[in-house]
Design an enzyme around this catalytic site. Structure first.
Site, PDB file in Angstrom:
ATOM      1  N   LEU A  55       0.708  -1.678  -3.871  1.00 26.14           N
ATOM      2  CA  LEU A  55       1.189  -2.783  -4.695  1.00 26.14           C
ATOM      3  C   LEU A  55       0.996  -4.086  -3.939  1.00 26.14           C
ATOM      4  O   LEU A  55       1.039  -4.107  -2.704  1.00 26.14           O
ATOM      5  CB  LEU A  55       2.678  -2.604  -5.024  1.00 26.14           C
ATOM      6  N   ASP A  56       0.829  -5.189  -4.687  1.00 25.69           N
ATOM      7  CA  ASP A  56       0.724  -6.502  -4.064  1.00 25.69           C
ATOM      8  C   ASP A  56       2.037  -6.874  -3.388  1.00 25.69           C
ATOM      9  O   ASP A  56       3.101  -6.320  -3.698  1.00 25.69           O
ATOM     10  CB  ASP A  56       0.390  -7.568  -5.109  1.00 25.69           C
ATOM     11  N   ALA A  57       1.987  -7.840  -2.497  1.00 27.48           N
ATOM     12  CA  ALA A  57       3.183  -8.257  -1.756  1.00 27.48           C
ATOM     13  C   ALA A  57       4.301  -8.710  -2.689  1.00 27.48           C
ATOM     14  O   ALA A  57       5.481  -8.453  -2.434  1.00 27.48           O
ATOM     15  CB  ALA A  57       2.832  -9.379  -0.776  1.00 27.48           C
ATOM     16  N   HIS A  99      -5.806  -6.136  -8.514  1.00 33.08           N
ATOM     17  CA  HIS A  99      -4.955  -7.024  -9.320  1.00 33.08           C
ATOM     18  C   HIS A  99      -5.097  -6.737 -10.817  1.00 33.08           C
ATOM     19  O   HIS A  99      -5.075  -7.655 -11.648  1.00 33.08           O
ATOM     20  CB  HIS A  99      -5.295  -8.489  -9.065  1.00 33.08           C
TER      21      HIS A  99
END
Length: 243
Positions: free
Chosen positions: A100-102, A197
């Site tokens: 997962l993204d930050a 993304h």
């Protein structure tokens, strides 16, 4: 499994220490000296150090509720690694199955079983992943059905040749049910792939903007009431989904 990883799973040695040991010529595989850390060993191989047969510990499987401003990496960068949250021995020998993204929160699967994590993330497995998404713009009644159909048919993402796979979009709330200063629409989105993304790019492709993203489910594994920053071992039934 790589030979250096097998040694780490069979001893208290770190990956660096295992590689030094291999260079010394003290490790044998099926009676032959082995120095290549990347050598693949299997269940029927016999690995020894100074004549002592090694037996690898069982693989480990965890679910973690990722908080914002952490990264799905084995090293700290601008933000700290999520692995700091998992309080087990050699936590940094684990890896994340589906990053997962930050700024994205929610369900993360963590393991040291490479074959298992491949079954989670491989596009060929068509594993469903469900996200709760908060959007900047409204999704009103007039365009909801058309938007659901577009996601189901596949979207053209910038820089991609192929359309996305069919995705399931469900509206949860509208602006009159939520704080309009924060977001205007709340939806659930289920996808079966993991492009870079992807969720953010999918909504950008239909003229909307994601301002909050939270993963709730992978396959049949559900985050449930696991609190932010908390983790637990997966059950046998949960593990079996990807074996």
């Amino acid at each position: 499994m790589r030979l250096d990883k097998f040694i780490c799973k069979s001893t208290e040695l770190t990956r660096t220490e295992a590689k030094k040991l291999l260079k010394s010529g003290e490790v044998r595989v099926n009676g032959e000296v082995a120095k290549n850390a990347a050598m693949q060993v299997h269940e029927n191989n016999t690995v020894t150090i100074d004549g002592q047969v090694l037996s690898a510990r069982g693989s480990r499987y965890y679910i973690l509720h990722k908080v914002a401003d952490t990264i799905c990496s084995n090293v700290d960068e601008v933000y700290p690694s999520v692995l700091h949250a998992i309080e087990v021995d050699k936590a940094f020998d684990l890896h994340i199955a589906g990053r997962l993204d930050a700024d994205t929160t929610g369900l993360v699967l963590v393991t040291d079983d490479g074959r298992w994590s491949h079954n989670v993330i491989s596009p060929k497995k068509h594993c469903q992943k469900t996200y709760r998404v908060w959007l900047r713009s409204d999704i009103d009644d007039d365009n909801l059905a058309a938007l659901v159909a577009r996601f189901d048919s596949g979207l053209q993402l910038q820089g991609e040749d192929d359309l996305t796979r069919p995705a399931i979009l469900t509206r949860v709330a509208q602006a009159d049910l939520v704080d309009e200063t924060a977001y205007r629409s709340e939806v659930l989105l289920t996808i079966t792939e993991g492009k870079y993304h992807q969720v953010k790019r999918m909504f950008a492709a239909v003229g909307n903007r994601v301002i909050g993203l939270h993963r709730e489910q992978i396959g049949e594994i559900v985050l449930g009431d696991l609190a932010p920053g908390e983790w637990r071992e997966l059950t046998e039934d949960e593990i079996a989904q990807f074996t």
